[in-house]
Design a protein around this motif. Sequence first.
Motif, PDB file in Angstrom:
ATOM      1  N   LYS A   1      48.852  34.897  14.682  1.00  0.00           N
ATOM      2  CA  LYS A   1      49.250  36.477  14.889  1.00  0.00           C
ATOM      3  C   LYS A   1      50.284  36.264  15.763  1.00  0.00           C
ATOM      4  CE  LYS A   1      45.278  38.006  13.208  1.00  0.00           C
ATOM      5  NZ  LYS A   1      45.205  38.432  12.008  1.00  0.00           N
ATOM      6  N   THR A   2      51.224  37.355  15.289  1.00  0.00           N
ATOM      7  CA  THR A   2      52.761  37.622  15.987  1.00  0.00           C
ATOM      8  C   THR A   2      52.592  38.397  17.301  1.00  0.00           C
ATOM      9  OG1 THR A   2      53.858  37.250  13.755  1.00  0.00           O
ATOM     10  CG2 THR A   2      55.028  37.934  15.631  1.00  0.00           C
ATOM     11  N   PHE A   3      53.309  38.005  17.922  1.00  0.00           N
ATOM     12  CA  PHE A   3      53.374  38.876  19.203  1.00  0.00           C
ATOM     13  C   PHE A   3      54.629  39.973  19.162  1.00  0.00           C
ATOM     14  CE2 PHE A   3      55.179  39.717  23.564  1.00  0.00           C
ATOM     15  CZ  PHE A   3      54.312  40.092  24.146  1.00  0.00           C
ATOM     16  N   TYR A   4      54.541  41.202  19.706  1.00  0.00           N
ATOM     17  CA  TYR A   4      55.731  41.824  19.700  1.00  0.00           C
ATOM     18  C   TYR A   4      55.610  42.500  21.091  1.00  0.00           C
ATOM     19  CZ  TYR A   4      54.716  41.780  14.552  1.00  0.00           C
ATOM     20  OH  TYR A   4      54.447  41.263  13.321  1.00  0.00           O
ATOM     21  N   ALA A   5      56.687  42.502  21.478  1.00  0.00           N
ATOM     22  CA  ALA A   5      57.159  43.073  22.896  1.00  0.00           C
ATOM     23  C   ALA A   5      56.884  44.595  23.040  1.00  0.00           C
ATOM     24  CB  ALA A   5      58.406  42.736  23.542  1.00  0.00           C
ATOM     25  N   ALA A   6      56.112  44.942  24.377  1.00  0.00           N
ATOM     26  CA  ALA A   6      55.927  46.430  24.436  1.00  0.00           C
ATOM     27  C   ALA A   6      57.152  47.127  24.855  1.00  0.00           C
ATOM     28  CB  ALA A   6      54.910  46.551  25.552  1.00  0.00           C
ATOM     29  N   GLU A   7      57.047  48.370  24.870  1.00  0.00           N
ATOM     30  CA  GLU A   7      58.108  49.290  25.364  1.00  0.00           C
ATOM     31  C   GLU A   7      58.702  48.972  26.648  1.00  0.00           C
ATOM     32  OE1 GLU A   7      55.478  51.299  22.310  1.00  0.00           O
ATOM     33  OE2 GLU A   7      55.228  50.215  24.011  1.00  0.00           O
ATOM     34  N   GLN A   8      59.784  49.171  27.108  1.00  0.00           N
ATOM     35  CA  GLN A   8      60.201  48.745  28.371  1.00  0.00           C
ATOM     36  C   GLN A   8      59.456  49.246  29.653  1.00  0.00           C
ATOM     37  OE1 GLN A   8      62.695  46.431  28.618  1.00  0.00           O
ATOM     38  NE2 GLN A   8      62.155  46.428  30.892  1.00  0.00           N
ATOM     39  N   TYR A   9      59.167  50.580  29.376  1.00  0.00           N
ATOM     40  CA  TYR A   9      58.554  51.343  30.581  1.00  0.00           C
ATOM     41  C   TYR A   9      57.176  50.699  30.864  1.00  0.00           C
ATOM     42  CZ  TYR A   9      55.627  53.918  27.023  1.00  0.00           C
ATOM     43  OH  TYR A   9      54.742  54.357  26.038  1.00  0.00           O
ATOM     44  N   HIS A  10      56.364  49.903  30.020  1.00  0.00           N
ATOM     45  CA  HIS A  10      55.386  48.938  30.354  1.00  0.00           C
ATOM     46  C   HIS A  10      55.688  47.712  30.985  1.00  0.00           C
ATOM     47  CE1 HIS A  10      52.229  51.528  28.517  1.00  0.00           C
ATOM     48  NE2 HIS A  10      53.116  51.504  27.425  1.00  0.00           N
ATOM     49  N   GLN A  11      56.895  47.168  30.932  1.00  0.00           N
ATOM     50  CA  GLN A  11      57.168  45.798  31.731  1.00  0.00           C
ATOM     51  C   GLN A  11      57.299  45.852  33.153  1.00  0.00           C
ATOM     52  OE1 GLN A  11      56.894  43.568  29.599  1.00  0.00           O
ATOM     53  NE2 GLN A  11      57.395  44.485  27.660  1.00  0.00           N
ATOM     54  N   ASP A  12      56.740  44.951  33.520  1.00  0.00           N
ATOM     55  CA  ASP A  12      56.676  44.945  35.452  1.00  0.00           C
ATOM     56  C   ASP A  12      55.994  46.066  35.897  1.00  0.00           C
ATOM     57  OD1 ASP A  12      58.405  42.631  34.764  1.00  0.00           O
ATOM     58  OD2 ASP A  12      60.241  43.793  34.831  1.00  0.00           O
ATOM     59  N   PHE A  13      55.043  46.865  35.108  1.00  0.00           N
ATOM     60  CA  PHE A  13      54.601  47.974  35.786  1.00  0.00           C
ATOM     61  C   PHE A  13      53.893  47.840  36.994  1.00  0.00           C
ATOM     62  CE2 PHE A  13      51.804  51.827  35.921  1.00  0.00           C
ATOM     63  CZ  PHE A  13      52.675  52.568  35.400  1.00  0.00           C
ATOM     64  N   LEU A  14      53.139  46.696  37.111  1.00  0.00           N
ATOM     65  CA  LEU A  14      52.284  46.449  38.421  1.00  0.00           C
ATOM     66  C   LEU A  14      53.312  46.194  39.575  1.00  0.00           C
ATOM     67  CD1 LEU A  14      49.291  44.369  38.922  1.00  0.00           C
ATOM     68  CD2 LEU A  14      51.166  43.860  40.541  1.00  0.00           C
ATOM     69  N   THR A  15      54.319  45.703  39.553  1.00  0.00           N
ATOM     70  CA  THR A  15      55.385  45.484  40.569  1.00  0.00           C
ATOM     71  C   THR A  15      56.044  46.714  41.109  1.00  0.00           C
ATOM     72  OG1 THR A  15      55.469  42.943  40.177  1.00  0.00           O
ATOM     73  CG2 THR A  15      57.315  43.962  41.627  1.00  0.00           C
TER      74      THR A  15
END
Length: 221
Positions: A170-184
């Motif tokens: 299965k191929t991985f696709y990056a999520a939208e930027q607003y989801h990245q680093d959300f916890l921090t």
Amino acid sequence: MLLPLLLVAFWQVGPMAEEKPVVIPAPTQDLTAQSGSATAVFAGGCFWGVQGVFQHVKGVSMAMAGYAGGAADTATYDQSSSGQTGHAESVQITYDPKVVTYGQLLQIYFSVAHNPTQLNYQGPDHGTQYRSTIFPQNDEQATTAKAYIAQLDATGAFGAPIVTTIEPGKTFYAAEQYHQDFLTLNPTYPYIVYNDLPKVAALKELFPLAYSDQPILVGQL
């Protein structure tokens, strides 16, 4: 870096169960460490918490939130949230096998990042997009993951069978930027406070040799 032979799982069975630690054995089978970087892809509920955990693991150079299991044209939050695309919210981990092995990442995945006995949900999040899944990048990863699941099931440590699936190819696709680093970036967001910050705290407590206080953020790469 060496981890303890016995580690503690942070999750107990059941959506409303009190989270009491249980002892699980370390993997008896692991991949041989090689030079250069390697990649692992795990899914275990909302990718905010899974990403946040692995961003604090020594030897990890990137943990990217995204989607895996479906097609490229449905790899978006709006579409995957329907539960009809085949995608699972996932995290792609780039790591140095000389610092942290694939087996050690699996330990953290099963004991801290999520509850592997919950079928198609994690806590408050329900649907196949929140399933517990390992997306192996090669046959060796698939074999190692299957062996560890069998080992953990044999111990009965979780009190219920592990439902984690192994989905190769299965191929991985990056999520939208607003989801990245959300916890921090959103440490006071109620969902993060209740569901995800305890996972990072558990990582620090249960895996002190693996824990890095400074997270590796996508926005800093």
